[in-house]
Design a protein around this motif. Structure first.
Motif, mmCIF file in Angstrom:
data_model
loop_
_atom_site.group_PDB
_atom_site.id
_atom_site.type_symbol
_atom_site.label_atom_id
_atom_site.label_comp_id
_atom_site.label_asym_id
_atom_site.label_seq_id
_atom_site.Cartn_x
_atom_site.Cartn_y
_atom_site.Cartn_z
ATOM 1 N N GLY A 34 0.806 -1.216 0.000
ATOM 2 C CA GLY A 34 0.000 0.000 0.000
ATOM 3 C C GLY A 34 0.835 1.260 0.000
ATOM 4 N N GLU A 35 1.920 1.251 0.788
ATOM 5 C CA GLU A 35 2.754 2.440 0.886
ATOM 6 C C GLU A 35 3.379 2.808 -0.459
ATOM 7 O OE1 GLU A 35 4.000 -0.174 4.466
ATOM 8 O OE2 GLU A 35 2.709 -0.362 2.703
ATOM 9 N N VAL A 52 -4.534 6.608 -2.130
ATOM 10 C CA VAL A 52 -4.461 5.887 -0.858
ATOM 11 C C VAL A 52 -5.543 4.814 -0.784
ATOM 12 C CG1 VAL A 52 -4.786 6.128 1.638
ATOM 13 C CG2 VAL A 52 -3.302 7.712 0.417
ATOM 14 N N VAL A 53 -6.759 5.169 -1.132
ATOM 15 C CA VAL A 53 -7.858 4.188 -1.073
ATOM 16 C C VAL A 53 -7.591 3.021 -2.020
ATOM 17 C CG1 VAL A 53 -10.319 3.824 -1.551
ATOM 18 C CG2 VAL A 53 -9.584 5.831 -0.258
ATOM 19 N N ILE A 56 -4.744 0.841 -0.563
ATOM 20 C CA ILE A 56 -5.211 0.058 0.591
ATOM 21 C C ILE A 56 -6.054 -1.114 0.121
ATOM 22 C CG2 ILE A 56 -6.798 0.134 2.562
ATOM 23 C CD1 ILE A 56 -5.720 2.994 3.103
ATOM 24 N N PHE A 60 -4.949 -4.913 0.788
ATOM 25 C CA PHE A 60 -5.784 -5.708 1.681
ATOM 26 C C PHE A 60 -6.413 -6.903 0.977
ATOM 27 C CE2 PHE A 60 -9.649 -6.884 3.922
ATOM 28 C CZ PHE A 60 -9.112 -7.172 5.169
ATOM 29 N N ALA A 165 -5.615 -5.009 8.442
ATOM 30 C CA ALA A 165 -6.304 -3.832 7.906
ATOM 31 C C ALA A 165 -5.848 -2.574 8.638
ATOM 32 C CB ALA A 165 -7.819 -4.000 8.022
ATOM 33 N N VAL A 166 -5.753 -2.649 9.961
ATOM 34 C CA VAL A 166 -5.286 -1.499 10.743
ATOM 35 C C VAL A 166 -3.869 -1.109 10.309
ATOM 36 C CG1 VAL A 166 -4.629 -0.741 13.081
ATOM 37 C CG2 VAL A 166 -6.787 -1.964 12.717
ATOM 38 N N ILE A 169 -3.872 0.339 6.596
ATOM 39 C CA ILE A 169 -4.442 1.692 6.568
ATOM 40 C C ILE A 169 -3.476 2.683 7.222
ATOM 41 C CG2 ILE A 169 -6.292 3.147 7.505
ATOM 42 C CD1 ILE A 169 -8.152 0.634 7.133
ATOM 43 N N THR A 172 -0.038 3.007 5.085
ATOM 44 C CA THR A 172 -0.286 3.627 3.777
ATOM 45 C C THR A 172 -0.634 5.100 3.945
ATOM 46 O OG1 THR A 172 -1.036 1.502 2.896
ATOM 47 C CG2 THR A 172 -1.659 3.470 1.656
ATOM 48 N N THR A 173 -1.465 5.403 4.928
ATOM 49 C CA THR A 173 -1.846 6.794 5.173
ATOM 50 C C THR A 173 -0.642 7.625 5.613
ATOM 51 O OG1 THR A 173 -4.082 6.095 5.764
ATOM 52 C CG2 THR A 173 -3.399 8.287 6.494
#
Length: 187
Positions: A34-35, A52-53, A56, A60, A165-166, A169, A172-173
């Motif tokens: 994700g990053e 980002v979405v 993710i 995921f 998931a945590v 998210i 990546t954020t």
């Protein structure tokens, strides 16, 4: 040309509506995750929130598929071992028929030698648990590897997926905020 360069070029060449799909595909690749995928999207000109979405989701979905497959594989292996152990208990050694063992052909229930990477994971798992391994794991291993090892260790799928998931998210954020700040500060 590196894989990241390839994705950046691809994002630049496809229509705007397809760009998030490319970012999601990049997010599914270990070591990009994700990053890296969010970075590719932001640098490629996709609005940061969309990048980002998409990143993710791609990361995921890949992790979820691997967790389900790893859990099923573990269940099958454990079931097979139990069946063999029950068979050994019911059929005397050397007896003719199904499951009989020849001399020197004995099923060994001991575990194989553990690789250094697996031993390192096991120590981290024992020390930090599922939350710690999930949240700190991306510093050492891709989330896909961490999630697969957790499933192989027998952790419940739902618990793995929640903590992964945590982590996905969060990481990546955080990286997207840093990259967005760097990209948009120069404009």
């Amino acid at each position: 040309m590196t894989l990241i360069d390839t994705f950046q070029d691809l994002v630049a060449q496809v229509p705007d509506a397809v760009q998030p799909l490319i970012v999601a595909a990049a997010g599914a690749i270990p070591f990009i995750e994700g990053e890296g995928a969010a970075t590719i999207g932001i640098i490629g000109g996709i609005p940061p929130v969309i990048a980002v979405v998409a990143a993710i989701i791609g990361n995921f979905l890949c992790v979820a598929v691997l967790v389900v497959l790893s859990s099923r594989t573990r269940t099958a292996v454990i079931g097979r071992r139990r069946s063999r152990a029950q068979l050994r208990e019911t059929v005397p050694a050397g007896a003719p028929g199904r499951g009989a063992s020849r001399e020197g052909d004995v099923l060994d229930a001991t575990r194989p030698a553990v690789s250094p990477r697996a031993a390192k994971f096991q120590r981290a798992f024992e020390r930090y648990g599922v939350p710690g391994v999930s949240l700190l794991g991306p510093l050492l291993l891709p989330t896909q590897f961490t999630a697969t090892m957790l499933a192989a260790a027998g952790v419940r799928k739902a618990r793995i997926l929640i903590w992964q998931a945590v982590a996905i998210i969060g990481w990546t954020t955080a990286v997207a905020l840093i990259i967005s700040g760097a990209v948009y500060a120069g404009r």
